[in-house]
Every structure is written in C-alpha cells, then in structure tokens.
Design a protein around this motif. Structure first.
Motif, PDB file in Angstrom:
ATOM      1  N   VAL A 176       0.945  -0.915   0.197  1.00  0.00           N
ATOM      2  CA  VAL A 176       0.179   0.508  -0.160  1.00  0.00           C
ATOM      3  C   VAL A 176       0.960   1.323  -0.055  1.00  0.00           C
ATOM      4  CG1 VAL A 176      -1.641  -0.854   0.945  1.00  0.00           C
ATOM      5  CG2 VAL A 176      -0.271   0.300   2.625  1.00  0.00           C
ATOM      6  N   TRP A 204      -6.925   9.063  -5.824  1.00  0.00           N
ATOM      7  CA  TRP A 204      -5.403   8.088  -5.846  1.00  0.00           C
ATOM      8  C   TRP A 204      -5.988   8.317  -7.821  1.00  0.00           C
ATOM      9  CZ3 TRP A 204      -4.450   3.929  -8.849  1.00  0.00           C
ATOM     10  CH2 TRP A 204      -3.559   3.323  -8.964  1.00  0.00           C
ATOM     11  N   THR A 258      -7.372   2.019  -4.488  1.00  0.00           N
ATOM     12  CA  THR A 258      -7.437   2.871  -6.023  1.00  0.00           C
ATOM     13  C   THR A 258      -8.888   2.549  -6.751  1.00  0.00           C
ATOM     14  OG1 THR A 258      -7.144   0.146  -6.868  1.00  0.00           O
ATOM     15  CG2 THR A 258      -4.999   1.217  -6.098  1.00  0.00           C
ATOM     16  N   LEU A 298      -1.203   4.551  -1.687  1.00  0.00           N
ATOM     17  CA  LEU A 298      -2.818   5.050  -0.563  1.00  0.00           C
ATOM     18  C   LEU A 298      -2.846   5.516   0.719  1.00  0.00           C
ATOM     19  CD1 LEU A 298      -3.135   1.055  -1.731  1.00  0.00           C
ATOM     20  CD2 LEU A 298      -4.195   3.278  -2.872  1.00  0.00           C
TER      21      LEU A 298
END
Length: 185
Positions: free
Chosen positions: A102, A169, A132, A107
């Motif tokens: 991650v 993202w 995502t 993220l």
C-alpha cells in the motif's frame, strides 16, 4: 490467478478467509485443496475451487505455513522509532490481487504517532489512506489489515485508520518501483 508456479496447499483445519475481490468473510473447511497464488506481507492469497481467498498470517498454520514473528521495539523507543516501524508494517499490507504494498501504491496519505489519551506510556497511530478505486470490495479488508498490523507494534494501543477519497488516487501517486512493476511507467 493460478499458474504452474503456484504452490499447492491442503487446509489442515477450518480456516477463516476473505473472498477476493468481494471482501466477504467465509470459512474454508479442513481438507480443501488449493494453490497459493501470492504470499506477501505475512498473508496469503489462495485459489480454491475457482475463487481467490485471502488468508491472514495468524491462520498460516491452516495451510502448513509459519505465522509471522512477533514485532520487537527497543525499550524506551521514541515516537520516531515507532513511526519507522509503522511504515515498515504498512509495507507488509498488500492488496490480495496486486503484488505491491500500500505504501508503494501511494495509498497511504498520512501517519501520525501520538500519545494515547487514556493509556499513559502507550500510543495511538492515526492513518489516512485511500483505495485505487472507491468501490473496491477489498477496502474494508485492507483497512482492517493496516489496523491489525500497526496494532501489533509494541506500545501501540490503538490504530485509527481513516479511508479518504480526497485527493482521489491516481497512478502518479505510485512509486517508480510500483509503476515499473505494473508496467505503468
């Protein structure tokens, strides 16, 4: 998915699992046969009867594997040492379908290590992260994985993981290594 290099496994006991990508909790019965398709960060993705399932590291014994070793922190470690270990733990959190952690996926937006307001000498870690894709069925599973792994750190009594979608993202948030690995360079 399954490939010739996937390792065959037989479940030695009933085992809690998460159906990928739906995120649904299930129990795989003892005697089930499958293949490990991904073994990263102490958890396993297994292919059983046409479906993918995530097996937590604490249940590794169910498929004949060793659970991850307990984390250690030097006595009297300061917040900076705890934060360093938090980032190490975050790098053990993987989407069951993507073999990139991650952190490298971009993220994780924020990590704060704070004194715990109700437990002197212990800490709370606040984390902001995203997915995502907002509709990802594995979102709750990833959040729980992050929380559980950070709470394994000595002196961390609580990890508060907040899922945010601002900013949204995009692949530019990925590290160069992650972009190279996914062919998105």
């Amino acid at each position: 998915m399954y490939s010739r290099s996937s390792e065959p496994v037989r479940f030695e006991r009933d085992c809690a699992a998460v159906l990928v990508p739906q995120g649904e909790d299930v129990t795989l019965p003892a005697g089930s046969v499958g293949y490990i398709t991904q073994a990263l960060g102490g958890s396993f993705t297994v292919f059983v009867e046409g479906n993918l399932f995530r097996i937590a590291g604490r249940d590794a014994d169910a498929i004949g594997k060793e659970p991850p070793a307990p984390l250690e922190l030097p006595e009297g470690a300061d917040d900076a040492a705890v934060e360093k270990l938090v980032w190490q733990q975050l790098r053990t959190c993987f989407d069951p379908e993507i073999p990139i952690n991650v952190v490298e996926l971009g993220l994780v937006y924020r990590v704060d290590v704070l004194p715990h307001p109700e437990r002197p000498g212990e800490r709370r870690v606040d984390i902001e992260m995203t997915l995502t894709a907002p509709g990802c069925g594995m979102g709750d599973v990833l959040v729980a994985d992050v929380r559980d792994k950070v709470e394994l750190i000595p002196t961390v009594a609580e990890a508060d993981v907040e899922l945010v979608f601002d900013p949204p993202w995009n692949r530019s948030m990925m590290s160069e290594v992650a972009r190279l690995e996914t062919g998105m360079l």
